[in-house]
Design an enzyme around this catalytic site. Structure first.
Site, PDB file in Angstrom:
ATOM      1  CE1 TYR A   1      -3.693   2.134   0.770  1.00  0.00           C
ATOM      2  CE2 TYR A   1      -2.492   3.151   2.568  1.00  0.00           C
ATOM      3  CZ  TYR A   1      -3.721   3.089   1.630  1.00  0.00           C
ATOM      4  OH  TYR A   1      -4.727   4.216   1.627  1.00  0.00           O
ATOM      5  CG  ASP A   2       2.722   2.258   3.621  1.00  0.00           C
ATOM      6  OD1 ASP A   2       1.661   1.899   3.583  1.00  0.00           O
ATOM      7  OD2 ASP A   2       3.578   2.078   4.736  1.00  0.00           O
ATOM      8  CD  GLU A   3       7.952   1.999  -0.596  1.00  0.00           C
ATOM      9  OE1 GLU A   3       8.056   3.078  -1.355  1.00  0.00           O
ATOM     10  OE2 GLU A   3       9.134   1.860   0.158  1.00  0.00           O
TER      11      GLU A   3
ATOM     12  CG  PHE B   1     -12.295   0.597  18.565  1.00  0.00           C
ATOM     13  CD1 PHE B   1     -11.803  -0.881  18.237  1.00  0.00           C
ATOM     14  CD2 PHE B   1     -11.573   1.396  19.055  1.00  0.00           C
ATOM     15  CE1 PHE B   1     -10.326  -1.195  18.417  1.00  0.00           C
ATOM     16  CE2 PHE B   1      -9.998   1.086  19.295  1.00  0.00           C
ATOM     17  CZ  PHE B   1      -9.564  -0.281  18.891  1.00  0.00           C
TER      18      PHE B   1
ATOM     19  CB  THR C   1      -1.296   8.613  18.166  1.00  0.00           C
ATOM     20  OG1 THR C   1      -0.306   9.098  17.105  1.00  0.00           O
ATOM     21  CG2 THR C   1      -0.593   8.712  19.793  1.00  0.00           C
TER      22      THR C   1
ATOM     23  CG  ASP D   1      -0.012  -0.449  13.921  1.00  0.00           C
ATOM     24  OD1 ASP D   1      -0.277   0.674  13.440  1.00  0.00           O
ATOM     25  OD2 ASP D   1      -0.923  -1.040  14.365  1.00  0.00           O
TER      26      ASP D   1
HETATM   27  P1  NAD Z   1     -12.514   2.024   0.126  1.00  0.00           P
HETATM   28  O1  NAD Z   1     -12.122   0.863   0.336  1.00  0.00           O
HETATM   29  O2  NAD Z   1     -14.087   2.106   0.944  1.00  0.00           O
HETATM   30  O3  NAD Z   1     -12.904   2.637  -1.291  1.00  0.00           O
HETATM   31  C1  NAD Z   1     -11.976   1.964  -2.454  1.00  0.00           C
HETATM   32  C2  NAD Z   1     -12.826   1.800  -3.487  1.00  0.00           C
HETATM   33  O4  NAD Z   1     -12.224   1.286  -4.592  1.00  0.00           O
HETATM   34  C3  NAD Z   1     -13.775   0.802  -3.302  1.00  0.00           C
HETATM   35  O5  NAD Z   1     -15.173   1.061  -3.664  1.00  0.00           O
HETATM   36  C4  NAD Z   1     -13.340  -0.509  -4.173  1.00  0.00           C
HETATM   37  O6  NAD Z   1     -14.044  -1.427  -4.751  1.00  0.00           O
HETATM   38  C5  NAD Z   1     -12.651   0.448  -5.422  1.00  0.00           C
HETATM   39  N1  NAD Z   1     -11.371  -0.394  -5.678  1.00  0.00           N
HETATM   40  C6  NAD Z   1     -10.277  -1.207  -5.321  1.00  0.00           C
HETATM   41  N2  NAD Z   1      -9.818  -1.650  -6.181  1.00  0.00           N
HETATM   42  C7  NAD Z   1     -10.004  -1.132  -7.356  1.00  0.00           C
HETATM   43  C8  NAD Z   1      -9.831  -1.557  -8.905  1.00  0.00           C
HETATM   44  N3  NAD Z   1      -8.587  -2.168  -9.034  1.00  0.00           N
HETATM   45  N4  NAD Z   1     -10.506  -0.968 -10.056  1.00  0.00           N
HETATM   46  C9  NAD Z   1     -11.508  -0.380  -9.520  1.00  0.00           C
HETATM   47  N5  NAD Z   1     -11.997   0.010  -8.065  1.00  0.00           N
HETATM   48  C10 NAD Z   1     -11.257  -0.507  -7.093  1.00  0.00           C
HETATM   49  O7  NAD Z   1     -11.827   3.136   0.628  1.00  0.00           O
HETATM   50  P2  NAD Z   1     -11.902   4.641   1.210  1.00  0.00           P
HETATM   51  O8  NAD Z   1     -11.683   4.970   2.497  1.00  0.00           O
HETATM   52  O9  NAD Z   1     -13.170   5.143   0.360  1.00  0.00           O
HETATM   53  O10 NAD Z   1     -10.537   5.317   0.401  1.00  0.00           O
HETATM   54  C11 NAD Z   1     -10.551   6.060  -0.847  1.00  0.00           C
HETATM   55  C12 NAD Z   1      -9.272   6.463  -1.297  1.00  0.00           C
HETATM   56  O11 NAD Z   1      -8.720   7.205  -0.343  1.00  0.00           O
HETATM   57  C13 NAD Z   1      -8.333   5.242  -1.351  1.00  0.00           C
HETATM   58  O12 NAD Z   1      -7.520   5.487  -2.495  1.00  0.00           O
HETATM   59  C14 NAD Z   1      -7.676   5.172  -0.301  1.00  0.00           C
HETATM   60  O13 NAD Z   1      -6.133   4.780  -0.345  1.00  0.00           O
HETATM   61  C15 NAD Z   1      -7.584   6.726   0.042  1.00  0.00           C
HETATM   62  N6  NAD Z   1      -7.271   7.116   1.591  1.00  0.00           N
HETATM   63  C16 NAD Z   1      -8.317   6.914   2.664  1.00  0.00           C
HETATM   64  C17 NAD Z   1      -8.038   7.088   3.921  1.00  0.00           C
HETATM   65  C18 NAD Z   1      -9.261   6.869   4.786  1.00  0.00           C
HETATM   66  O14 NAD Z   1      -9.144   6.887   5.979  1.00  0.00           O
HETATM   67  N7  NAD Z   1     -10.552   6.704   4.504  1.00  0.00           N
HETATM   68  C19 NAD Z   1      -6.991   7.679   4.086  1.00  0.00           C
HETATM   69  C20 NAD Z   1      -5.738   7.772   3.251  1.00  0.00           C
HETATM   70  C21 NAD Z   1      -6.020   7.479   2.114  1.00  0.00           C
HETATM   71  N1  UDP Z   2      -6.416  -1.140  15.107  1.00  0.00           N
HETATM   72  C1  UDP Z   2      -6.851  -1.839  16.421  1.00  0.00           C
HETATM   73  N2  UDP Z   2      -7.805  -2.860  16.390  1.00  0.00           N
HETATM   74  C2  UDP Z   2      -8.634  -2.848  15.234  1.00  0.00           C
HETATM   75  C3  UDP Z   2      -8.134  -2.267  14.090  1.00  0.00           C
HETATM   76  C4  UDP Z   2      -7.279  -1.381  14.152  1.00  0.00           C
HETATM   77  O1  UDP Z   2      -6.312  -1.686  17.440  1.00  0.00           O
HETATM   78  O2  UDP Z   2      -9.655  -3.696  15.306  1.00  0.00           O
HETATM   79  C5  UDP Z   2      -5.101  -0.462  15.323  1.00  0.00           C
HETATM   80  C6  UDP Z   2      -4.366  -0.478  14.243  1.00  0.00           C
HETATM   81  O3  UDP Z   2      -3.389  -1.556  14.702  1.00  0.00           O
HETATM   82  C7  UDP Z   2      -3.574   0.833  14.277  1.00  0.00           C
HETATM   83  C8  UDP Z   2      -4.874   1.750  14.375  1.00  0.00           C
HETATM   84  O4  UDP Z   2      -5.848   0.862  14.967  1.00  0.00           O
HETATM   85  O5  UDP Z   2      -2.754   0.743  15.060  1.00  0.00           O
HETATM   86  C9  UDP Z   2      -5.622   2.166  12.914  1.00  0.00           C
HETATM   87  O6  UDP Z   2      -5.486   0.974  12.182  1.00  0.00           O
HETATM   88  P1  UDP Z   2      -6.613   1.062  10.875  1.00  0.00           P
HETATM   89  O7  UDP Z   2      -6.565  -0.626  10.318  1.00  0.00           O
HETATM   90  O8  UDP Z   2      -7.711   1.788  10.938  1.00  0.00           O
HETATM   91  O9  UDP Z   2      -5.750   2.005   9.933  1.00  0.00           O
HETATM   92  P2  UDP Z   2      -4.157   2.449   9.650  1.00  0.00           P
HETATM   93  O10 UDP Z   2      -4.093   3.780  10.267  1.00  0.00           O
HETATM   94  O11 UDP Z   2      -3.363   1.524  10.325  1.00  0.00           O
HETATM   95  O12 UDP Z   2      -3.939   2.295   8.304  1.00  0.00           O
END
Ligand code: NAD
Ligand code: UDP
Length: 323
Positions: A146-148, A192, A211, A274
């Protein structure tokens, strides 16, 4: 208002569906593209029948030819439990997805916004994290798919911008929550709340001192749109998040209090890599976009708890097997 043709990849996901709703309310012509990996059609059912809404089942790792003015590239599983399900596919989604939307933007002169993430900072050595911090990511760890993938997508966005003058915007989203989350999303807020509402133990990974900073989804969507339509030449990257930081134990206790639950905390082994802390420095978003979150965690949690309390869980399937 000019009606724009706007593509939202990942438009049926948690953030995507909220964004589609806002864009439709503004009168735009919205194309929602999704392969429904971590979402289901019910998330966008309310838009079907709206003449300005079009739903396309497509996997963004494959090219697609569309004529659009703007594209929000959100397609990517965002929850660790789901992006671990098929890590190679997760990288392909970020990297090939970026190449495909950037190619489309180059051909159509569309403006394209990348949903990047605070994960590009990895396990940050400084806090809060400003955009100038280059991060500390383990390139071979379990989160690296994911990160990379997201870091490579950012590199592609900036290279298409430098090489082909593609009109890009890059936002780094910090943890976002709110109504509309898939109940089996697997991220911490939904886990949660569901556990608290059911009176089950709340599973905290590690000692719970790590956090996060949680942003309510309406604030985030406003930020995404502000960046897409922001000042000319401001391409980012820009952090979007709520700087109010708390530990996972504090989050669990707050949710127990707000749900009036009898749940107890149960500590399980820490996840590999994490991040210990995450908090956005939003100085740039404030100055360039006049954006900052307005919804407190207390208010946002109450709305989210209310949403989950009323949800019919039988209508949802687990996107991946339970872990
Ligand atoms: P989500 O998983 O609810 O939504 C992602 C959507 O993308 C889903 O509908 C999934 O079916 C679709 N998808 C996945 N792979 C696909 C593919 N190969 N082709 C077409 N569709 C595909 O996640 P979200 O929380 O709505 O996140 C949306 C975006 O925001 C993501 O790119 C995520 O990395 C980024 N983002 C979200 C958060 C967060 O906390 N919600 C934080 C950081 C980044
Ligand atoms: N986490 C937790 N219990 C859960 C799910 C997540 O303690 O059931 C912790 C997880 O280890 C991380 C933080 O909550 O430290 C946020 O996790 P999440 O999966 O929501 O997203 P992240 O920020 O790690 O991508």
């Amino acid at each position: 208002m000019t009606r724009l043709r706007i593509l939202v990849t990942g438009g049926a996901g948690f953030v995507g569906a909220h964004l589609c709703r806002r864009l439709l309310a503004q009168g735009h012509d919205v194309i929602c593209l999704d392969n429904f990996f971590t979402s289901q059609k019910s998330a966008v059912a309310e838009f079907v029948g709206n003449p300005n809404f079009e739903l396309i089942r497509h996997d963004i790792t494959h090219p697609i030819w569309l004529e659009v003015d703007q594209c929000y590239n959100l397609a990517c599983p965002a929850s660790p439990v789901h992006y671990w399900h098929n890590p190679i596919k997760t990288i392909k989604t970020s990297v090939l997805g970026a190449i495909n939307v950037l190619g489309m933007a180059k051909r159509t002169n569309a403006r394209v916004l990348q949903a990047s993430t605070s994960e590009v900072y990895g396990d940050p050595a400084i806090s809060p994290q400003p955009e100038s911090y280059h991060g500390d990511v383990n390139p071979i760890g379990v989160r690296s798919c994911y990160d990379e993938g997201k870091r490579c997508a950012e590199a592609l966005f900036f290279d298409y911008h430098r090489a082909h003058n593609v009109d890009i915007r890059v936002v780094r989203i910090f943890n976002t929550y709110g109504p509309g989350m898939h109940p089996y999303d697997g991220r911490v807020v939904s886990n949660f709340i569901l556990q608290a509402l059911a009176g089950e133990d709340i599973e905290v990974h590690g000692d719970g001192s790590q956090t996060r900073s949680f942003c309510y989804v309406d604030d985030l969507v406003r930020g995404l749109m502000a960046m897409m339509n922001g000042p000319a030449g401001f391409v980012g990257p820009v952090n979007l998040g709520n700087p109010s930081e708390l530990s996972m134990v504090q989050l669990a206790e707050e949710i127990i209090r707000r749900t009036n639950s009898k749940s107890k905390l149960r500590f399980t082994p820490a996840r590999s890599d994490d991040p210990h802390q995450r908090c956005p420095d939003i100085t740039l978003a404030k100055s360039k976009l006049a954006w900052e979150p307005t919804i407190s965690l207390a208010e946002g949690l109450d709305k989210t708890i209310d949403y989950f309390a009323k949800l019919d869980l039988s209508l949802y399937k687990h996107p991946t097997q339970r872990v």
